[in-house]
Design an enzyme around this catalytic site. Structure first.
Site, mmCIF file in Angstrom:
data_model
loop_
_atom_site.group_PDB
_atom_site.id
_atom_site.type_symbol
_atom_site.label_atom_id
_atom_site.label_comp_id
_atom_site.label_asym_id
_atom_site.label_seq_id
_atom_site.Cartn_x
_atom_site.Cartn_y
_atom_site.Cartn_z
ATOM 1 N N HIS A 113 25.102 21.793 -56.428
ATOM 2 C CA HIS A 113 25.231 22.956 -55.546
ATOM 3 C C HIS A 113 26.237 22.692 -54.435
ATOM 4 C CE1 HIS A 113 21.883 24.530 -57.783
ATOM 5 N NE2 HIS A 113 21.220 23.424 -57.533
ATOM 6 N N GLU A 122 17.332 17.970 -67.334
ATOM 7 C CA GLU A 122 18.532 17.203 -66.975
ATOM 8 C C GLU A 122 18.876 16.212 -68.093
ATOM 9 O OE1 GLU A 122 20.519 17.662 -64.442
ATOM 10 O OE2 GLU A 122 19.371 18.553 -62.827
ATOM 11 N N ASP A 131 23.536 20.199 -66.524
ATOM 12 C CA ASP A 131 22.571 20.535 -65.480
ATOM 13 C C ASP A 131 21.282 20.987 -66.139
ATOM 14 O OD1 ASP A 131 21.663 20.676 -62.884
ATOM 15 O OD2 ASP A 131 22.490 22.656 -62.481
ATOM 16 N N GLY A 132 20.192 20.800 -65.434
ATOM 17 C CA GLY A 132 18.891 21.240 -65.883
ATOM 18 C C GLY A 132 18.204 22.005 -64.777
ATOM 19 N N ASP A 135 24.691 25.156 -64.022
ATOM 20 C CA ASP A 135 23.498 25.647 -63.348
ATOM 21 C C ASP A 135 23.210 27.090 -63.752
ATOM 22 O OD1 ASP A 135 21.363 25.391 -61.247
ATOM 23 O OD2 ASP A 135 22.525 27.034 -60.366
ATOM 24 N N ASP A 147 24.414 15.989 -61.909
ATOM 25 C CA ASP A 147 23.913 15.956 -60.535
ATOM 26 C C ASP A 147 22.516 15.337 -60.473
ATOM 27 O OD1 ASP A 147 22.254 17.972 -61.498
ATOM 28 O OD2 ASP A 147 23.036 19.521 -60.169
#
Length: 157
Positions: A118, A45, A7-8, A128, A68
């Site tokens: 999320h 990301e 995740d970024g 995250d 994501d």
């Protein structure tokens, strides 16, 4: 088989940003993160994927990357990035990172799986947390040299 979750994050986009990575293979588990004083979400990301792949010590691994980021997943799975290479990345952002990705992707057998962000996915939620924490750790923030140089060039035009 190695699983990489990524995740970024970037606050302000551009703004302070970070990435978070989980690597898992059997009973082995490792977390990675890093933060930058000025960057974008898409850069973080993509950098998360690169850093995850760079952490694999043996070439030829079967790797599944969970992200994501439609930007990253679609660019690779739909083979857009390979078309960008043929066109010299004309009008494409993050060329420096895509070149780094292309160099490391050749070392492994990689498959991407997009997951909704999320959405209570435990590994995605943890990534995250890692990314956001890294983006806020001013003492440890690095300089995203290529991004800041490009931003400065655009300001001068």
């Amino acid at each position: 088989m190695i699983e990489i979750y990524t995740d970024g994050a970037a606050s302000g986009n551009p703004g302070p940003g970070g990435y978070g990575v989980i690597l898992r293979s059997g009973s082995h588990y490792k977390e990675l993160s890093g933060g930058f004083r000025m960057t974008t979400n898409n850069r973080m990301e993509l950098l998360a994927v690169i850093e995850g792949l760079n952490a694999i010590k043996q070439p030829g691994a079967q790797v599944t990357i969970y992200s994501d980021s439609k930007y990253v997943v679609d660019s690779v799975e739909k083979k857009w990035v390979f078309g960008w290479v043929k066109k010299g990345f004309k009008d494409k952002k993050n060329k420096d990172l895509w070149i780094r990705y292309l160099a490391v992707h050749k070392l492994h057998d990689i498959k991407f799986i997009w997951i909704k962000g999320h959405n209570d996915h435990p590994e995605n939620e943890r990534c995250d947390v890692l990314a956001v924490a890294a983006s806020k750790d001013r003492a440890a923030q690095q300089i995203d040299t290529e991004f800041e140089a490009e931003k400065n060039r655009a300001t001068l035009l």
